[in-house]
Design an enzyme around this catalytic site. Structure first.
Site, mmCIF file in Angstrom:
data_model
loop_
_atom_site.group_PDB
_atom_site.id
_atom_site.type_symbol
_atom_site.label_atom_id
_atom_site.label_comp_id
_atom_site.label_asym_id
_atom_site.label_seq_id
_atom_site.Cartn_x
_atom_site.Cartn_y
_atom_site.Cartn_z
ATOM 1 N N LYS A 244 41.059 36.072 44.278
ATOM 2 C CA LYS A 244 41.096 37.733 44.208
ATOM 3 C C LYS A 244 41.955 37.841 46.004
ATOM 4 O O LYS A 244 41.982 37.077 46.624
ATOM 5 C CB LYS A 244 39.602 37.350 44.862
ATOM 6 C CG LYS A 244 38.775 37.956 43.704
ATOM 7 C CD LYS A 244 37.472 38.825 44.768
ATOM 8 C CE LYS A 244 36.179 39.096 43.298
ATOM 9 N NZ LYS A 244 36.653 39.591 42.025
ATOM 10 N N ARG A 318 31.269 39.190 33.313
ATOM 11 C CA ARG A 318 30.435 39.460 32.083
ATOM 12 C C ARG A 318 31.050 37.974 30.800
ATOM 13 O O ARG A 318 29.542 37.709 29.996
ATOM 14 C CB ARG A 318 32.076 40.457 31.423
ATOM 15 C CG ARG A 318 33.167 39.951 31.233
ATOM 16 C CD ARG A 318 34.481 41.411 31.075
ATOM 17 N NE ARG A 318 34.387 41.740 32.491
ATOM 18 C CZ ARG A 318 35.116 42.536 32.578
ATOM 19 N NH1 ARG A 318 35.994 43.253 30.985
ATOM 20 N NH2 ARG A 318 35.533 43.406 33.388
HETATM 21 N N1 BES Z 1 32.658 40.495 41.339
HETATM 22 C C1 BES Z 1 33.268 41.845 40.826
HETATM 23 C C2 BES Z 1 33.242 43.314 40.547
HETATM 24 C C3 BES Z 1 33.557 43.358 42.127
HETATM 25 C C4 BES Z 1 35.309 44.070 42.385
HETATM 26 C C5 BES Z 1 32.778 44.377 42.288
HETATM 27 C C6 BES Z 1 34.589 44.218 44.228
HETATM 28 C C7 BES Z 1 32.402 44.957 44.106
HETATM 29 C C8 BES Z 1 33.329 44.734 44.050
HETATM 30 C C9 BES Z 1 33.893 41.217 39.721
HETATM 31 O O1 BES Z 1 33.936 39.730 38.738
HETATM 32 C C10 BES Z 1 35.810 41.208 39.196
HETATM 33 O O2 BES Z 1 36.594 40.657 39.635
HETATM 34 N N2 BES Z 1 36.168 42.101 38.378
HETATM 35 C C11 BES Z 1 37.355 42.375 37.795
HETATM 36 C C12 BES Z 1 37.508 41.898 36.278
HETATM 37 C C13 BES Z 1 39.334 42.020 36.381
HETATM 38 C C14 BES Z 1 39.663 41.371 36.167
HETATM 39 C C15 BES Z 1 39.242 42.426 34.726
HETATM 40 C C16 BES Z 1 37.560 43.631 38.485
HETATM 41 O O3 BES Z 1 36.888 44.444 38.309
HETATM 42 O O4 BES Z 1 38.643 43.489 39.664
HETATM 43 ZN ZN ZN Z 2 35.286 38.254 39.650
#
Ligand code: BES
Ligand code: ZN
Ligand code: ZN
Length: 466
Positions: A244, A318
């Site tokens: 990230k 997921r």
């Molecule tokens: N934990 C994150 C989602 C998240 C990000 C929640 C920021 C709250 C604030 C999750 O695991 C994630 O990173 N999801 C990605 C999915 C994408 C790579 C398809 C997202 O939402 O960007």
């Molecule tokens: Zn994630």
């Protein structure tokens, strides 16, 4: 963790001395003002207190004591947070509403006094307690329980990831099991790799002390209707190899917020003795980086038997939920509810305050929505839009876990989960932020429960014996 003693802050009226709080709103203000003594009216005029400005309040001296007037949106139907700013600002002492009972507004009064001081060498606020007396003793306990459940979510989320890994989530579940006589089962190591390959894959990069696990708790009479609660317990989400960006990673200690919500919800269900057979499942992992990390392009055979191609290792939530949902389904519950901090896209769509809710039954969706309005804990439904489902395809496996498409990310995540829940089982998926920024009265910046009270109220309405 030291919990605030909420029960000492909302107490039955036994005629104890208490400073009156007059609640006014824009409709009642003029009529109320006319009945005030002349010196009160002068003081209100000097402060330009008009009964309309939310969270404004005034203090009337009475010898060496005082009374309070505070503006609320609707003095006939108090919101849970309308007393929070008062409880934050008033000095130590005992208070009562001049008219009526606090009811749910007791919640904001209590939570405004909750502190997370575990990492301060000196408490931030050394004021003594602000106690509120209530005319309706029967309403006190439910509000205290809601405050405790909310504070539990906040504390778990606020605890830094270094001090809250999968083992500490397990301990939180074990504490609940010990308190309630529920049975705890934890699956890890070779058994996890065998039975829950997606959870094992996502958690594979973590150090041995932070090894992935499935935490399960069972409570209630075997013959009562069976319900399952499933939580995303990613104790830190670095994104994995698809790391990230720093600004997003900064708050990812909160990625176990779904687990915190279902733990707190299980506690509420157990304390209220709802006649259900409860199955709590928490998939607890750290999404870390190491040579053992799962990779983009890896294919994992899920517990259900579907082969899933990993597209992006940051879409880990997921994956772990898929195996936990598959396990929940095996016991044929009549209802499944999952909570997860699943997508940034849900926040882009609805902002920080509104958990996105996906439901495979209209009647369940409307029960959740009306409960949410009833207890003033908003949630908002988004569609499980079937035509998008075909985009979860893979070149080499049964399916991919993302659409590879920048749009509708919250919907794709929900559609992926739906592949693991058969249509005959009513299911609600709540994509919550579990976080608050900026803070509001009674709700400081940081971990927070969003959607917890709404779901509990819906379950109470559905299963209460009375
Ligand atoms: N934990 C994150 C989602 C998240 C990000 C929640 C920021 C709250 C604030 C999750 O695991 C994630 O990173 N999801 C990605 C999915 C994408 C790579 C398809 C997202 O939402 O960007
Ligand atoms: Zn994630
Ligand atoms: Zn995540």
């Amino acid at each position: 963790m030291r919990m605030t003693d909420f029960a000492s802050l909302l107490v039955p009226d036994r005629g104890q001395k208490a400073r009156p709080i007059h609640l006014v709103d824009k409709n009642s203000f003029e009529g109320w003002l006319k009945k005030r003594p002349v010196e009160d009216r002068a003081l209100l005029a000097a402060h330009r207190f008009d009964g309309k400005t939310q969270h404004a309040f005034a203090i009337f001296p009475r010898g060496n004591e005082f009374e309070v007037a505070a503006a609320v949106k609707d003095s006939k139907k108090l919101s849970p947070w309308c007393l929070a700013a008062l409880a934050e600002k008033l000095p130590e002492g005992t208070y009562k509403l001049a008219d009526g009972d606090p009811d749910l507004a007791g919640l904001g009064w209590l939570l405004a006094q909750h502190r997370f001081d575990a990492y301060r060498s000196k408490a931030k606020d050394d004021r003594g307690p602000r106690v509120l007396v209530s005319q309706e003793p029967a309403k006190i306990e439910p509000v205290v329980k809601l405050a405790e459940a909310t504070a539990l979510v906040r504390d778990l989320v606020d605890t830094p990831a270094a001090d809250l890994g999968p083992a500490e989530l397990e301990k939180a579940a074990a504490d609940l099991a010990n308190r309630s006589g529920a049975q705890l089962r934890v699956t890890s190591g070779a058994e996890l790799a065998e039975g829950y390959p997606l959870i094992a894959a996502v958690g594979g990069a973590a150090t041995p002390e932070r090894a992935p696990r499935l935490i399960e708790l069972e409570w209630g009479k075997p013959d009562d209707p069976r319900i399952a609660l499933v939580g995303k317990g990613v104790c830190f989400d670095s994104g994995g190899l698809d790391l990230k960006p720093a600004a997003w990673m900064r708050i990812m200690k909160k990625d176990m917020g779904g687990a915190a919500h279902v733990l707190a919800l299980a506690g509420l269900i157990i304390e209220a003795k709802l006649p259900v057979r409860l199955h709590l499942l928490i998939a607890a992992v750290e999404n870390a980086v190491s040579g053992a990390a799962y990779r983009p392009g890896d294919v994992v055979k899920s517990r259900k038997g579907l082969f899933v191609e990993v597209d992006n290792t940051d879409a880990e939530g997921r994956l772990i939920l898929a195996d936990a949902l598959a396990k929940a389904v095996e016991s044929k519950p009549e209802l499944i509810i999952d909570f997860a901090t699943l997508t940034g896209a849900a926040r882009t769509a609805l902002g920080p305050d509104l958990p996105a809710t996906f439901v495979n039954r209209d009647d369940l969706a409307s029960d959740l929505e009306s409960a949410s309005r009833e207890v003033d804990d908003p949630i908002w439904r988004l569609p499980l839009w079937e035509p998008y489902d075909e985009h979860l395809k893979s070149d080499i496996a049964d399916m991919s876990h993302t659409s590879g498409n920048a749009m509708a990310g919250a919907i794709y995540a929900a559609l992926f989960l739906q592949r693991f829940v058969p249509p005959e089982i009513p299911w609600a998926h709540i994509d919550t932020w579990a976080w608050r920024d900026p803070g509001k009265p009674g709700r400081p910046k940081g971990g927070d429960a969003l959607g917890l009270r709404a779901v509990f109220a819906a379950l109470e309405a559905r299963y209460s014996r009375t």
